[in-house]
Write a protein that holds these residues in place. Sequence first.
Motif, PDB file in Angstrom:
ATOM      1  N   LEU A 100      53.169  16.375   3.106  1.00 57.06           N
ATOM      2  CA  LEU A 100      51.796  16.807   2.804  1.00 57.06           C
ATOM      3  C   LEU A 100      51.212  17.569   3.979  1.00 57.06           C
ATOM      4  CD1 LEU A 100      49.247  16.874   1.056  1.00 57.06           C
ATOM      5  CD2 LEU A 100      48.660  14.614   1.967  1.00 57.06           C
ATOM      6  N   PHE A 101      51.534  17.135   5.194  1.00 55.06           N
ATOM      7  CA  PHE A 101      50.964  17.774   6.379  1.00 55.06           C
ATOM      8  C   PHE A 101      51.344  19.254   6.467  1.00 55.06           C
ATOM      9  CE2 PHE A 101      51.153  19.067  10.827  1.00 55.06           C
ATOM     10  CZ  PHE A 101      49.843  18.837  11.204  1.00 55.06           C
ATOM     11  N   THR A 102      52.634  19.570   6.335  1.00 53.79           N
ATOM     12  CA  THR A 102      53.044  20.976   6.456  1.00 53.79           C
ATOM     13  C   THR A 102      52.584  21.792   5.255  1.00 53.79           C
ATOM     14  OG1 THR A 102      55.237  20.477   5.543  1.00 53.79           O
ATOM     15  CG2 THR A 102      55.029  20.515   7.941  1.00 53.79           C
ATOM     16  N   TYR A 103      52.628  21.196   4.079  1.00 52.83           N
ATOM     17  CA  TYR A 103      52.163  21.889   2.873  1.00 52.83           C
ATOM     18  C   TYR A 103      50.668  22.185   2.983  1.00 52.83           C
ATOM     19  CZ  TYR A 103      51.348  22.720  -2.129  1.00 52.83           C
ATOM     20  OH  TYR A 103      50.994  23.260  -3.335  1.00 52.83           O
ATOM     21  N   ALA A 104      49.869  21.189   3.403  1.00 60.12           N
ATOM     22  CA  ALA A 104      48.425  21.365   3.551  1.00 60.12           C
ATOM     23  C   ALA A 104      48.098  22.374   4.641  1.00 60.12           C
ATOM     24  CB  ALA A 104      47.746  20.028   3.840  1.00 60.12           C
ATOM     25  N   ALA A 105      48.864  22.366   5.719  1.00 62.26           N
ATOM     26  CA  ALA A 105      48.650  23.371   6.764  1.00 62.26           C
ATOM     27  C   ALA A 105      48.842  24.771   6.189  1.00 62.26           C
ATOM     28  CB  ALA A 105      49.607  23.133   7.931  1.00 62.26           C
ATOM     29  N   GLY A 106      49.838  24.928   5.332  1.00 59.79           N
ATOM     30  CA  GLY A 106      50.090  26.225   4.711  1.00 59.79           C
ATOM     31  C   GLY A 106      48.942  26.684   3.838  1.00 59.79           C
ATOM     32  N   PHE A 107      48.461  25.817   2.942  1.00 56.66           N
ATOM     33  CA  PHE A 107      47.387  26.289   2.058  1.00 56.66           C
ATOM     34  C   PHE A 107      46.057  26.393   2.789  1.00 56.66           C
ATOM     35  CE2 PHE A 107      47.277  21.741   0.404  1.00 56.66           C
ATOM     36  CZ  PHE A 107      45.956  21.434   0.727  1.00 56.66           C
ATOM     37  N   ALA A 108      45.866  25.603   3.845  1.00 59.96           N
ATOM     38  CA  ALA A 108      44.628  25.731   4.623  1.00 59.96           C
ATOM     39  C   ALA A 108      44.587  27.060   5.371  1.00 59.96           C
ATOM     40  CB  ALA A 108      44.494  24.566   5.598  1.00 59.96           C
ATOM     41  N   ILE A 109      45.706  27.445   5.953  1.00 60.97           N
ATOM     42  CA  ILE A 109      45.754  28.722   6.684  1.00 60.97           C
ATOM     43  C   ILE A 109      45.619  29.892   5.720  1.00 60.97           C
ATOM     44  CG2 ILE A 109      47.280  30.224   8.046  1.00 60.97           C
ATOM     45  CD1 ILE A 109      48.220  27.609   9.478  1.00 60.97           C
ATOM     46  N   ALA A 110      46.302  29.842   4.581  1.00 69.50           N
ATOM     47  CA  ALA A 110      46.173  30.919   3.588  1.00 69.50           C
ATOM     48  C   ALA A 110      44.738  31.032   3.100  1.00 69.50           C
ATOM     49  CB  ALA A 110      47.119  30.675   2.415  1.00 69.50           C
ATOM     50  N   THR A 111      44.099  29.905   2.872  1.00 70.45           N
ATOM     51  CA  THR A 111      42.705  29.910   2.423  1.00 70.45           C
ATOM     52  C   THR A 111      41.800  30.523   3.477  1.00 70.45           C
ATOM     53  OG1 THR A 111      43.041  27.994   1.004  1.00 70.45           O
ATOM     54  CG2 THR A 111      40.778  28.419   1.729  1.00 70.45           C
ATOM     55  N   ALA A 112      41.984  30.134   4.730  1.00 72.36           N
ATOM     56  CA  ALA A 112      41.173  30.697   5.812  1.00 72.36           C
ATOM     57  C   ALA A 112      41.380  32.203   5.922  1.00 72.36           C
ATOM     58  CB  ALA A 112      41.510  30.010   7.137  1.00 72.36           C
TER      59      ALA A 112
ATOM     60  N   ALA B 244      46.484  12.809  -2.870  1.00 71.99           N
ATOM     61  CA  ALA B 244      47.593  12.059  -2.267  1.00 71.99           C
ATOM     62  C   ALA B 244      47.369  10.554  -2.369  1.00 71.99           C
ATOM     63  CB  ALA B 244      47.761  12.471  -0.808  1.00 71.99           C
ATOM     64  N   LEU B 245      46.110  10.136  -2.340  1.00 64.54           N
ATOM     65  CA  LEU B 245      45.780   8.710  -2.469  1.00 64.54           C
ATOM     66  C   LEU B 245      45.755   8.240  -3.923  1.00 64.54           C
ATOM     67  CD1 LEU B 245      42.933   8.497   0.201  1.00 64.54           C
ATOM     68  CD2 LEU B 245      45.265   7.552   0.370  1.00 64.54           C
ATOM     69  N   GLY B 246      45.957   9.162  -4.853  1.00 65.55           N
ATOM     70  CA  GLY B 246      45.954   8.807  -6.270  1.00 65.55           C
ATOM     71  C   GLY B 246      44.583   8.819  -6.912  1.00 65.55           C
ATOM     72  N   VAL B 247      43.580   9.327  -6.206  1.00 62.16           N
ATOM     73  CA  VAL B 247      42.231   9.410  -6.763  1.00 62.16           C
ATOM     74  C   VAL B 247      42.173  10.624  -7.698  1.00 62.16           C
ATOM     75  CG1 VAL B 247      39.781   9.739  -6.230  1.00 62.16           C
ATOM     76  CG2 VAL B 247      41.226   8.364  -4.706  1.00 62.16           C
TER      77      VAL B 247
ATOM     78  N   HIS C  15      42.555  19.383  -4.645  1.00 60.77           N
ATOM     79  CA  HIS C  15      43.211  18.433  -5.544  1.00 60.77           C
ATOM     80  C   HIS C  15      44.305  19.137  -6.335  1.00 60.77           C
ATOM     81  CE1 HIS C  15      43.637  15.176  -8.481  1.00 60.77           C
ATOM     82  NE2 HIS C  15      42.991  14.416  -7.605  1.00 60.77           N
ATOM     83  N   ALA C  16      44.013  20.340  -6.798  1.00 58.73           N
ATOM     84  CA  ALA C  16      45.016  21.113  -7.549  1.00 58.73           C
ATOM     85  C   ALA C  16      46.191  21.502  -6.656  1.00 58.73           C
ATOM     86  CB  ALA C  16      44.378  22.358  -8.150  1.00 58.73           C
ATOM     87  N   HIS C  17      45.906  21.880  -5.423  1.00 55.26           N
ATOM     88  CA  HIS C  17      47.007  22.207  -4.507  1.00 55.26           C
ATOM     89  C   HIS C  17      47.935  21.001  -4.355  1.00 55.26           C
ATOM     90  CE1 HIS C  17      45.369  26.029  -3.607  1.00 55.26           C
ATOM     91  NE2 HIS C  17      44.504  25.665  -2.668  1.00 55.26           N
ATOM     92  N   HIS C  18      47.344  19.825  -4.172  1.00 54.77           N
ATOM     93  CA  HIS C  18      48.181  18.634  -4.024  1.00 54.77           C
ATOM     94  C   HIS C  18      48.967  18.351  -5.300  1.00 54.77           C
ATOM     95  CE1 HIS C  18      49.117  14.359  -4.447  1.00 54.77           C
ATOM     96  NE2 HIS C  18      49.576  14.526  -3.217  1.00 54.77           N
ATOM     97  N   ALA C  19      48.343  18.510  -6.445  1.00 54.23           N
ATOM     98  CA  ALA C  19      49.005  18.212  -7.716  1.00 54.23           C
ATOM     99  C   ALA C  19      50.259  19.059  -7.918  1.00 54.23           C
ATOM    100  CB  ALA C  19      48.035  18.420  -8.875  1.00 54.23           C
ATOM    101  N   GLU C  20      50.298  20.228  -7.318  1.00 49.15           N
ATOM    102  CA  GLU C  20      51.451  21.112  -7.485  1.00 49.15           C
ATOM    103  C   GLU C  20      52.362  21.105  -6.270  1.00 49.15           C
ATOM    104  OE1 GLU C  20      50.608  24.856  -9.225  1.00 49.15           O
ATOM    105  OE2 GLU C  20      48.961  24.041 -10.397  1.00 49.15           O
ATOM    106  N   MET C  21      52.210  20.111  -5.427  1.00 46.59           N
ATOM    107  CA  MET C  21      52.933  20.077  -4.168  1.00 46.59           C
ATOM    108  C   MET C  21      54.422  19.828  -4.331  1.00 46.59           C
ATOM    109  SD  MET C  21      52.188  17.688  -0.868  1.00 46.59           S
ATOM    110  CE  MET C  21      53.413  16.401  -0.907  1.00 46.59           C
ATOM    111  N   GLY C  22      54.840  18.926  -5.166  1.00 44.22           N
ATOM    112  CA  GLY C  22      56.249  18.561  -5.227  1.00 44.22           C
ATOM    113  C   GLY C  22      56.578  17.591  -4.109  1.00 44.22           C
ATOM    114  N   ASP C  23      57.850  17.452  -3.822  1.00 43.73           N
ATOM    115  CA  ASP C  23      58.308  16.532  -2.778  1.00 43.73           C
ATOM    116  C   ASP C  23      58.266  17.232  -1.429  1.00 43.73           C
ATOM    117  OD1 ASP C  23      58.873  14.563  -4.667  1.00 43.73           O
ATOM    118  OD2 ASP C  23      60.901  15.355  -5.006  1.00 43.73           O
ATOM    119  N   GLY C  24      57.946  16.475  -0.400  1.00 45.75           N
ATOM    120  CA  GLY C  24      57.934  17.032   0.947  1.00 45.75           C
ATOM    121  C   GLY C  24      56.766  16.497   1.741  1.00 45.75           C
TER     122      GLY C  24
END
Length: 191
Positions: free
Chosen positions: A139-151, A81-84, A128-137
């Motif tokens: 980041l907080f809700t998208y990241a919450a989704g992939f974090a919960i699925a991962t857990a 998200a920071l462009g790194v 990093h890959a999850h973010h790269a495929e995020m699209g518009d929207g």
Amino acid sequence: MHPTRALITLGLALASGTALAHQGHESASFFSGFSHPLGGIDHLLAMLAVGLYAARQSGWQRWALPVGFVVAMLVGAGLGALGVELPAVEAGIAASVLVLGLLIAFAARLPVVAALPLVAAFALFHGHAHHAEMGDGSLFTYAAGFAIATALLHGAGYLIGRQVPQAQWAQRLQRAVGVAIAGAGAVFLGG
């Protein structure tokens, strides 16, 4: 859960998402974040493998590895998200599947000072890959989704790993699963 059912469940889970792997997401939402780890076989295998590997560890390492993975994965998404840029993200993900599979195949027990940084480094690539495929929207809700699925995937791998009996045939079967995961990682690296 009976070991045979657990292994059938694992097999079905591994086969379930291959057709949806790494589709672009038009709009980032909780659901699209949640579905991303489930839809990419590379993510799915790595995350189940973290749980399987953690199940055979002792003490606090059992939860430190999955928690460390999720935290580092969120850091990886934040870096994106920071462009790194991270070098060779897809190769890093493939290597995670290969190495985690080998750890399971050889029933390795690395000390936590080696296992935790290894798992965390791999998680950076996944995030990093999850973010790269995020699209518009958001980041907080998208990241919450992939974090919960991962857990949840870590938890599934952990439960399956803890249900495998200590019988010699079952340990061989678990090692064979590790070989299969490592083999998939090798294919991903070659692809």
